[in-house]
Design an enzyme around this catalytic site. Structure first.
Site, short mmCIF file in Angstrom:
data_model
loop_
_atom_site.label_atom_id
_atom_site.label_comp_id
_atom_site.label_asym_id
_atom_site.label_seq_id
_atom_site.Cartn_x
_atom_site.Cartn_y
_atom_site.Cartn_z
N PRO A 166 -6.48 0.52 -1.94
CA PRO A 166 -5.26 1.07 -1.34
C PRO A 166 -4.72 0.21 -0.20
O PRO A 166 -5.45 -0.17 0.72
CB PRO A 166 -5.71 2.44 -0.84
CG PRO A 166 -6.80 2.83 -1.77
CD PRO A 166 -7.53 1.55 -2.08
N CYS A 167 -3.41 -0.06 -0.27
CA CYS A 167 -2.80 -0.97 0.70
C CYS A 167 -2.00 -0.26 1.79
O CYS A 167 -1.53 -0.91 2.73
CB CYS A 167 -1.89 -1.97 -0.03
SG CYS A 167 -0.41 -1.23 -0.77
N GLN A 168 -1.83 1.07 1.67
CA GLN A 168 -0.96 1.77 2.63
C GLN A 168 -1.42 1.57 4.07
O GLN A 168 -0.59 1.53 4.99
CB GLN A 168 -0.91 3.26 2.30
CG GLN A 168 -0.30 3.58 0.94
CD GLN A 168 -1.35 3.68 -0.14
OE1 GLN A 168 -2.42 3.08 -0.04
NE2 GLN A 168 -1.06 4.46 -1.19
#
Length: 337
Positions: free
Chosen positions: A74-76
């Site tokens: 996940p890059c958020q």
């Protein structure tokens, strides 16, 4: 044939590129059940394990050793457009689950890793995020440094008419290799014509159209009416974002958040957003890629998973380099079984 496995598999953008390069997908893991549904429809012979990566285990799920483990964690938490909380965010902490699984494999750990995230991961928190990740991978017995952190753009390096730069970390096992040569500068290729990706002459269902007298529609219509056919426009909050002719704005998961986050165009009927199939093609997926009908899955969810996906064009570019490297440098007697 080399085997690979996928973490945070999504709808299979990384898996598709790996398989196009010649890899066999031994297993995959994805938490989002809507993504799992789409993944199964397009990779019917793959073993995808639906569930939280924190509950996944080598022994409990009988995970087969593989030559390459890949995943877009996940890059958020790391993206410039996200909350930038890094490892203080629960999603950011999921990177450590990759490390846990590698350690569970022990002597049978993957020979190579391919990890994907946002480019901001390289510089966020004054460089501490990437240093943490590289140190963790090194402690697991991998050759990896900043020079093995590759920035790949779907437009510049794969020809798609969408500017979409992503970070890929390539690591090689110290048990099998003497170094890590993955520090490529990729060639810039010619951009494909956006007309090949947009179905301008075909009138779509009413769902996709916006009244040009709508307060947002009037702004988009004003912008597009001054531009050639196949031009795109996009709203950012309350203003129209300039979009260079021949390009599509970066497609993001926000497309599934409602509002007008999906790019718009003018066709024979009027002002409309890009369809899911057009977005898929702009991401580099083939026309044969299957999506559930609207009666079975909300369009917003489909837009979101498309925006979250890794471009198969990009993943194939990297997968071919990895496949060739394994073929040239790995003793066949030491392949994963």
């Amino acid at each position: 044939m080399f085997n690979c496995a996928s973490l945070f598999a999504g709808i299979g953008g990384l898996c598709m590129g790996m398989e196009r390069a010649g890899f066999n997908t031994a297993w995959a893991n994805e938490f989002n059940l809507d993504c799992v549904r789409v993944y199964k429809d397009n990779f019917p012979n793959s073993n995808i394990i639906a569930g939280d990566i924190r509950e996944l285990s080598v022994e409990g799920n009988n995970l087969a050793p593989v030559d390459v483990l890949h995943g877009g964690f996940p890059c958020q938490s790391f993206s410039a457009a996200g909350n930038r909380l890094g490892f203080e965010d629960e999603r950011g902490k999921l990177f450590h689950q990759i490390i846990r699984l590698i350690e569970e494999f022990g002597e049978k750990k993957p020979k190579m890793l391919l990890l994907e995230n946002a480019p901001n991961l390289l510089i966020g928190d004054d460089g501490e995020w990437i240093e943490t990740i590289l140190t963790e991978l090194q402690l697991c017995g991998y050759w990896v440094s900043k020079r093995n952190c590759l920035l790949v753009d779907a437009n510049k390096h794969c020809g798609l008419p969408q500017r979409r730069e992503r970070l890929f970390i390539v690591a090689t096992s110290q048990d099998y290799f003497l170094d890590n040569p993955f520090d490529y500068n990729f060639d810039v290729v010619e951009k494909e014509d956006i007309q090949n990706f947009i179905e301008l002459e075909e009138v779509k269902e009413d769902y996709y159209y916006l009244d040009k007298d709508n307060r947002f529609g009037s702004k988009l219509n004003e912008d597009l009416s001054k531009k050639p056919n196949y031009s795109l426009s996009q709203l950012r909050k309350t203003y129209v974002r300039p979009v260079e002719y021949g390009f599509c704005p970066t497609l993001t998961a926000n497309m599934g958040a409602g509002g007008h986050n999906v790019p718009f165009l003018l066709d024979a009927k009027g002002l409309r957003k890009l369809t899911e199939s057009e977005c898929l093609k702009l991401q580099g997926f083939p026309e044969t890629f299957k999506l559930p009908p609207a009666s079975e899955m909300a369009k917003g969810k489909i837009y979101q998973m498309i925006g979250n996906s890794v471009s198969p064009r990009v993943s194939e570019l990297l997968a071919k380099l990895i496949y060739n490297y394994l073929s040239e440098n790995l003793d066949e007697n030491r392949l994963a079984v």
